[in-house]
Design a protein around this motif. Structure first.
Motif, PDB file in Angstrom:
ATOM      1  N   SER A  91       0.813  -1.226   0.000  1.00  0.00           N
ATOM      2  CA  SER A  91       0.000   0.000   0.000  1.00  0.00           C
ATOM      3  C   SER A  91       0.844   1.272   0.000  1.00  0.00           C
ATOM      4  N   ILE A  92       1.949   1.290   0.722  1.00  0.00           N
ATOM      5  CA  ILE A  92       2.783   2.492   0.788  1.00  0.00           C
ATOM      6  C   ILE A  92       3.475   2.733  -0.549  1.00  0.00           C
ATOM      7  N   ASP A  93       3.999   1.689  -1.157  1.00  0.00           N
ATOM      8  CA  ASP A  93       4.636   1.842  -2.465  1.00  0.00           C
ATOM      9  C   ASP A  93       3.626   2.301  -3.512  1.00  0.00           C
ATOM     10  N   ASP A  94       2.410   1.764  -3.446  1.00  0.00           N
ATOM     11  CA  ASP A  94       1.368   2.180  -4.385  1.00  0.00           C
ATOM     12  C   ASP A  94       1.009   3.645  -4.183  1.00  0.00           C
ATOM     13  N   MET A  95       0.941   4.068  -2.925  1.00  0.00           N
ATOM     14  CA  MET A  95       0.615   5.454  -2.618  1.00  0.00           C
ATOM     15  C   MET A  95       1.701   6.381  -3.157  1.00  0.00           C
ATOM     16  N   ARG A  96       2.951   6.065  -2.895  1.00  0.00           N
ATOM     17  CA  ARG A  96       4.059   6.879  -3.395  1.00  0.00           C
ATOM     18  C   ARG A  96       4.010   6.973  -4.917  1.00  0.00           C
ATOM     19  N   ARG A  97       3.841   5.854  -5.576  1.00  0.00           N
ATOM     20  CA  ARG A  97       3.801   5.815  -7.035  1.00  0.00           C
ATOM     21  C   ARG A  97       2.661   6.672  -7.573  1.00  0.00           C
ATOM     22  N   ALA A  98       1.498   6.584  -6.952  1.00  0.00           N
ATOM     23  CA  ALA A  98       0.336   7.345  -7.407  1.00  0.00           C
ATOM     24  C   ALA A  98       0.554   8.847  -7.239  1.00  0.00           C
ATOM     25  N   ILE A  99       1.136   9.245  -6.113  1.00  0.00           N
ATOM     26  CA  ILE A  99       1.385  10.669  -5.873  1.00  0.00           C
ATOM     27  C   ILE A  99       2.375  11.213  -6.899  1.00  0.00           C
ATOM     28  N   VAL A 100       3.483  10.525  -7.091  1.00  0.00           N
ATOM     29  CA  VAL A 100       4.500  11.008  -8.022  1.00  0.00           C
ATOM     30  C   VAL A 100       3.945  11.079  -9.433  1.00  0.00           C
ATOM     31  N   GLU A 101       3.211  10.060  -9.844  1.00  0.00           N
ATOM     32  CA  GLU A 101       2.636  10.059 -11.189  1.00  0.00           C
ATOM     33  C   GLU A 101       1.643  11.205 -11.366  1.00  0.00           C
ATOM     34  N   ARG A 102       0.779  11.395 -10.364  1.00  0.00           N
ATOM     35  CA  ARG A 102      -0.239  12.454 -10.463  1.00  0.00           C
ATOM     36  C   ARG A 102       0.389  13.843 -10.461  1.00  0.00           C
ATOM     37  N   GLU A 103       1.394  14.066  -9.617  1.00  0.00           N
ATOM     38  CA  GLU A 103       1.958  15.394  -9.452  1.00  0.00           C
ATOM     39  C   GLU A 103       3.063  15.708 -10.455  1.00  0.00           C
ATOM     40  N   SER A 104       3.411  14.758 -11.296  1.00  0.00           N
ATOM     41  CA  SER A 104       4.424  14.996 -12.327  1.00  0.00           C
ATOM     42  C   SER A 104       3.811  15.439 -13.651  1.00  0.00           C
ATOM     43  N   ARG A 105       2.493  15.601 -13.703  1.00  0.00           N
ATOM     44  CA  ARG A 105       1.858  16.023 -14.942  1.00  0.00           C
ATOM     45  C   ARG A 105       2.299  17.430 -15.309  1.00  0.00           C
ATOM     46  N   PRO A 106       2.608  17.669 -16.582  1.00  0.00           N
ATOM     47  CA  PRO A 106       3.101  18.998 -16.976  1.00  0.00           C
ATOM     48  C   PRO A 106       2.030  20.087 -16.965  1.00  0.00           C
ATOM     49  N   VAL A 107       0.765  19.686 -17.130  1.00  0.00           N
ATOM     50  CA  VAL A 107      -0.324  20.663 -17.191  1.00  0.00           C
ATOM     51  C   VAL A 107      -1.237  20.471 -15.989  1.00  0.00           C
ATOM     52  N   ARG A 108      -1.565  21.559 -15.314  1.00  0.00           N
ATOM     53  CA  ARG A 108      -2.433  21.473 -14.155  1.00  0.00           C
ATOM     54  C   ARG A 108      -3.852  21.144 -14.591  1.00  0.00           C
ATOM     55  N   ALA A 109      -4.442  20.137 -13.977  1.00  0.00           N
ATOM     56  CA  ALA A 109      -5.787  19.708 -14.337  1.00  0.00           C
ATOM     57  C   ALA A 109      -6.400  18.984 -13.155  1.00  0.00           C
ATOM     58  N   MET A 110      -7.723  18.857 -13.170  1.00  0.00           N
ATOM     59  CA  MET A 110      -8.440  18.100 -12.143  1.00  0.00           C
ATOM     60  C   MET A 110      -9.469  17.218 -12.833  1.00  0.00           C
ATOM     61  N   SER A 111      -9.508  15.954 -12.457  1.00  0.00           N
ATOM     62  CA  SER A 111     -10.538  15.066 -12.977  1.00  0.00           C
ATOM     63  C   SER A 111     -11.851  15.389 -12.265  1.00  0.00           C
ATOM     64  N   ARG A 112     -12.949  14.898 -12.812  1.00  0.00           N
ATOM     65  CA  ARG A 112     -14.250  15.087 -12.156  1.00  0.00           C
ATOM     66  C   ARG A 112     -14.213  14.500 -10.741  1.00  0.00           C
TER      67      ARG A 112
END
Length: 201
Positions: A108-129
């Motif tokens: 769970s911790i590795d998945d959380m880290r991976r998800a945060i880095v992937e989400r916050e590395s996006r070049p354009v600021r956006a929000m899903s519904r």
């Protein structure tokens, strides 16, 4: 083993200390059902915090454990779900995050880290519904959000509802998942109303 809860960002931006505590209590109105008692209601949620709040939480109690880029709180939210605080280098700068991880799940911790880095590395600021709805739930006061009980329509029980204002200024309760784009925009802070949907890789 039950399926792993989806990781989900529940607040846009860096939470202030007041917002930090509000999000720790964002499910206080939830029924004491299996989802809450098992910790499934919390597991997978994350948001960004300030460095000072990350460091302060480290000093409040001796952590359950400390690793290179994260530590876990000794006090559990429910079952084996607890707060994990991350210090992550993203795009060449350090940022700090809080997430709820289920320590019964070794990944769970590795998945959380991976998800945060992937989400916050996006070049354009956006929000899903989904992120917009989570942000709305996080910032809405307890008088204007609730978990539906037997007083509401069949099918609403246990689901999240928020108060909306109709064109006639009447107040009605509505499932948060059923908010229209216009209702979502009205409830978001103005700086987030026009953020586009994230583009799939």
């Amino acid at each position: 083993m039950t399926s792993r809860p989806e990781t989900r960002k529940i607040f846009e931006g860096v939470a202030s200390r007041h917002e930090f505590y509000a999000m720790m209590n964002r499910h206080n109105q939830a029924p004491f059902d299996e989802a809450r008692l098992s910790g499934r209601l919390y597991a997978g949620e994350w948001f960004e915090i300030a460095e000072a709040d990350h460091d302060r939480m480290f000093e409040i109690l001796p952590p359950l454990f400390v690793r290179m880029d994260h530590f876990a709180m000794r006090e559990f939210q429910a079952a084996q779900v607890t707060s994990v605080f991350f210090s992550l280098k993203i795009d060449e700068r350090f940022r700090w995050f809080h997430g709820y991880c289920d320590l019964a799940d070794a990944g769970s911790i590795d998945d959380m880290r991976r998800a945060i880095v992937e989400r916050e590395s996006r070049p354009v600021r956006a929000m899903s519904r989904a992120e917009k709805l989570e942000h709305i739930w996080s910032i809405t006061g307890p008088d204007f959000r609730a978990f539906a009980d037997q007083r509401f329509a069949v099918g609403f029980a246990g689901r999240r509802i928020v108060m909306v204002f109709t064109a006639a200024q009447a107040k009605i309760w509505k499932l948060i998942d059923d908010l229209t784009d216009e209702e979502i925009a009205a409830k978001l802070p103005v700086q987030f109303r026009h953020l586009g949907e994230p583009v799939a890789a």
